[in-house]
Design an enzyme around this catalytic site. Structure first.
Site, short mmCIF file in Angstrom:
data_model
loop_
_atom_site.label_atom_id
_atom_site.label_comp_id
_atom_site.label_asym_id
_atom_site.label_seq_id
_atom_site.Cartn_x
_atom_site.Cartn_y
_atom_site.Cartn_z
CG LEU A 45 -16.19 5.62 -26.46
CD1 LEU A 45 -15.26 5.13 -27.56
CD2 LEU A 45 -17.23 6.57 -27.03
N GLY A 46 -18.12 2.49 -23.72
CA GLY A 46 -18.93 1.30 -23.49
C GLY A 46 -18.16 0.26 -22.71
N GLY A 100 -17.95 -4.15 -22.03
CA GLY A 100 -18.34 -5.50 -22.39
C GLY A 100 -18.09 -6.46 -21.26
N GLY A 101 -18.09 -7.75 -21.58
CA GLY A 101 -17.90 -8.74 -20.54
C GLY A 101 -16.50 -8.77 -19.98
CG MET A 102 -13.58 -10.60 -21.46
SD MET A 102 -12.62 -11.37 -22.77
CE MET A 102 -10.97 -10.76 -22.39
N GLY A 103 -13.88 -6.01 -20.88
CA GLY A 103 -13.16 -4.75 -20.80
C GLY A 103 -14.03 -3.53 -21.00
CB VAL A 159 -14.18 0.78 -25.46
CG1 VAL A 159 -13.56 1.58 -26.59
CG2 VAL A 159 -14.01 -0.72 -25.71
CE LYS A 164 -11.95 -4.83 -25.62
NZ LYS A 164 -12.35 -5.73 -26.75
CG ASP A 176 -18.97 -12.87 -30.19
OD1 ASP A 176 -20.12 -13.33 -30.34
OD2 ASP A 176 -18.65 -12.12 -29.25
#
Length: 440
Positions: free
Chosen positions: A22-23, A25-28, A30, A45, A147
């Protein structure tokens, strides 16, 4: 880069099907997955392969802890379970939200060249404000997200009676009294959505507060209305110091504001000036107060903004009139164009407030997509010269008054005073005559 090991592990699980990314990010990352046994879609995730250090794992666990504490609040993505792979990957299983992020929605509106209406801002941010107030003021100890930004707000395609937006990504959220999750001097959050409390300097966890989350929400509202980051409207020195909200009625924003927003731009300016005050204690006490103020603006009609009667004008009861049929709300998009990121909110749609298990939550106002208020109920529409409504013919009061006039007789003339005067005069004359006779 997709975590191939994790994808293989997911697909090997008999209870997961339809797995895809799905997408990231900076850490993980999904992934989407379907649980056929429960007939529900999931968002799964996992940490990236190159961020499996102790600090990253601590944040990952922190997000699961935060979601567990918050529970099933309707404005927060729901956490289902924690799992682990054979090699030790921590896995977070959450509810799948079948829409885009608010960040995508804002970019699409920017492409159209027309900002969100005030009513739309209220509609999409109201559940986020409810979630923030619950986290800040009803949980004990409270939680701060730290955030808040459009990329962390997920929009449902077809919300129906569910909230149209939910808050996600609690990786750097912090519990009241919790030890630091970042090193001192590291910036927490996303700069364009940070409150000015840090005075432009790098700061750590203890410098963030509930009011900073609320400030970030107001920054998102500003961006939705104007299609500009507030940071981009001022020099960096001002952004890092005493921030000033630009004049929304200026030519710089005239072509970007939605038509409904342009008609109430001064009221919107007043609300944003308070919500984005550089002094935290001068802002709205709660996020829901900010959204309620915007909601009041969105339901204001031009007639209600006209000058009210003078304070010393006589209060005259208006002549009863039939209530007008409620007007249908305008399409909340620009120039009648439908929303490109999902179905438009319908007038009848309302998402439920948190249940009693979440604590005392004030009954929410309508989402903004409601019929305008009845002008008869507004004091601004009462004409000082309106005649007082007379009693209706044939009423009980009038019949009683007529009967009293028919039976009423004028009072008899009182002659007792004249008789007393006559007797007094005769007595005086007799005394005079007798006295004269004696003297003579």
């Amino acid at each position: 880069m997709t975590n191939s090991y994790f994808v293989q592990w997911l697909t090997q699980q008999k209870r997961y099907t339809n797995v895809y990314l799905l997408g990231e990010g900076g850490m993980g990352q999904v992934f989407h997955a379907t649980d056929p046994d429960l007939s529900r879609e999931l968002a799964v995730k996992v940490l990236l392969d190159d961020v499996r250090d102790e600090a990253s794992r601590a944040r990952f666990h922190n997000e699961m802890k935060a979601l567990t504490k918050i529970g099933s609040h309707p404005g927060v993505v729901q956490f289902y379970s924690k799992e682990s792979t054979p090699r030790g990957d921590d896995v977070m299983v959450m509810a799948f939200i079948d829409g885009k992020t608010l960040g995508h929605a804002i970019r699409e509106r920017a492409h159209q060249g027309r900002g969100f209406s005030v009513a739309e801002v209220v509609y999409y941010l109201k559940p986020i404000a409810s979630a923030l107030d619950y986290m800040h003021h009803e949980l004990h100890p409270g939680w701060v997200h730290r955030d808040i930004k459009p990329a962390n707000i997920l929009l449902r395609k077809n919300p129906g009676s569910l909230p149209p937006a939910v808050l996600s990504d609690f990786g750097i959220s912090i519990e009241e009294g919790q030890s630091r999750l970042t090193k001192i001097g590291h910036i927490v959050g996303t700069e364009k959505y940070l409150a000015p409390e840090n005075n432009g300097n790098a700061y750590g966890d203890d410098d963030m507060s509930a009011r900073a989350d609320d400030y970030s929400l107001a920054l998102i509202a500003f961006e939705m209305l104007t299609l500009h980051h507030l940071k981009d409207t001022m020099p960096r020195s001002e952004w890092e110091g005493q921030r000033r909200i630009p004049d929304l009625s200026s030519d710089a924003f005239a072509e970007l504001l939605a038509g409904d927003t342009s008609r109430v731009v001064s009221e919107v300016q007043t609300v944003l000036n308070k919500a984005l005050n550089s002094v935290p204690m001068q802002r709205y006490a709660r996020a829901k107060d900010f959204i309620a103020a915007l909601g009041d603006v969105s339901q204001t009609r031009p007639a209600q903004r006209a000058a009210a009667p003078a304070a010393d004008a006589p209060r005259i009861a208006p002549t009863p009139q039939p209530s007008p049929r409620p007007e249908q709300p305008r399409n909340a998009g620009s120039a009648g164009q439908p929303s490109q990121f999902g179905q438009h909110p319908q007038p009848s749609q309302r998402w439920p407030e948190p249940s009693a298990s979440f604590g005392s939550v004030e009954r929410a106002r309508p989402t903004g997509f409601v019929s305008p208020s009845n002008p008869i109920a507004s004091s601004g529409t009462v004409s000082p010269s309106a005649p007082v409504t007379p009693a209706m013919p044939g009423s009980t009061v009038q019949r009683r008054s007529t009967s009293q006039r028919a039976n009423h007789k004028p009072p008899a003339k009182d002659n007792s005073n004249a008789l007393i005067i006559t007797v007094t005069v005769v007595v005086i004359i007799l005394i005079f005559v007798v006295t004269w006779a004696i003297v003579a």
